[in-house]
Design an enzyme around this catalytic site. Structure first.
Site, PDB file in Angstrom:
ATOM      1  N   HIS A  16       0.798  -1.144   0.019  1.00  0.00           N
ATOM      2  CA  HIS A  16       0.075   0.091   0.064  1.00  0.00           C
ATOM      3  C   HIS A  16       0.699   1.281  -0.024  1.00  0.00           C
ATOM      4  O   HIS A  16       1.956   1.320   0.309  1.00  0.00           O
ATOM      5  CB  HIS A  16      -1.072  -0.196   1.268  1.00  0.00           C
ATOM      6  N   CYS A  17       0.402   2.238  -0.566  1.00  0.00           N
ATOM      7  CA  CYS A  17       0.827   3.626  -0.410  1.00  0.00           C
ATOM      8  C   CYS A  17      -0.232   4.664   0.065  1.00  0.00           C
ATOM      9  O   CYS A  17      -1.238   4.150   0.715  1.00  0.00           O
ATOM     10  CB  CYS A  17       1.439   4.044  -1.828  1.00  0.00           C
ATOM     11  N   LYS A  18      -0.194   5.884  -0.413  1.00  0.00           N
ATOM     12  CA  LYS A  18      -1.065   6.822   0.053  1.00  0.00           C
ATOM     13  C   LYS A  18      -2.320   6.707  -0.465  1.00  0.00           C
ATOM     14  O   LYS A  18      -3.447   6.632  -0.018  1.00  0.00           O
ATOM     15  CB  LYS A  18      -0.655   8.294  -0.054  1.00  0.00           C
ATOM     16  N   TYR A  57      -3.614   3.996   1.708  1.00  0.00           N
ATOM     17  CA  TYR A  57      -3.973   4.146   3.299  1.00  0.00           C
ATOM     18  C   TYR A  57      -5.274   5.155   3.446  1.00  0.00           C
ATOM     19  O   TYR A  57      -5.770   5.141   4.495  1.00  0.00           O
ATOM     20  CB  TYR A  57      -2.567   4.872   3.738  1.00  0.00           C
TER      21      TYR A  57
END
Length: 99
Positions: free
Chosen positions: A64-66, A93
């Protein structure tokens, strides 16, 4: 492998599961807030960390990232490197925080 929704990840965590989660955001982003248990390996350092995570090649890995775009790149890279079960957290996120 199909991506994972925030709702599915929340449900699995509430059931006591502890999936392998890689946060590909920068360290400062990870420090501002993170998914419990996630390991921070920024996308730019992923190639040099392959030996460290080689034991996960046949395990489910959630990246995951932003918002989901950097982690989509991480998923593609890891899949090319022979990781068999990589899933991207849909919406990243931000979506995970919202529920």
């Amino acid at each position: 492998m199909a991506d994972i929704t925030p709702a599915e990840l929340h449900q699995r965590q509430q059931a006591g599961e502890t999936p392998t989660i890689i946060d590909v955001r920068e360290p400062w982003e990870h420090e501002e807030g993170c998914i419990v248990g996630a390991q921070n390996i920024p996308l730019g350092t992923l190639p040099e960390k392959l030996d460290d995570i080689d034991e996960w090649k046949n395990q489910e890995i959630i990246v995951h990232c932003k918002s989901g775009s950097r982690s989509a790149s991480a998923k593609a890279f890891l899949t090319q490197q022979g990781f068999a079960n990589v899933r991207n957290l849909v919406g990243g996120y931000q979506a995970f925080q919202q529920g």
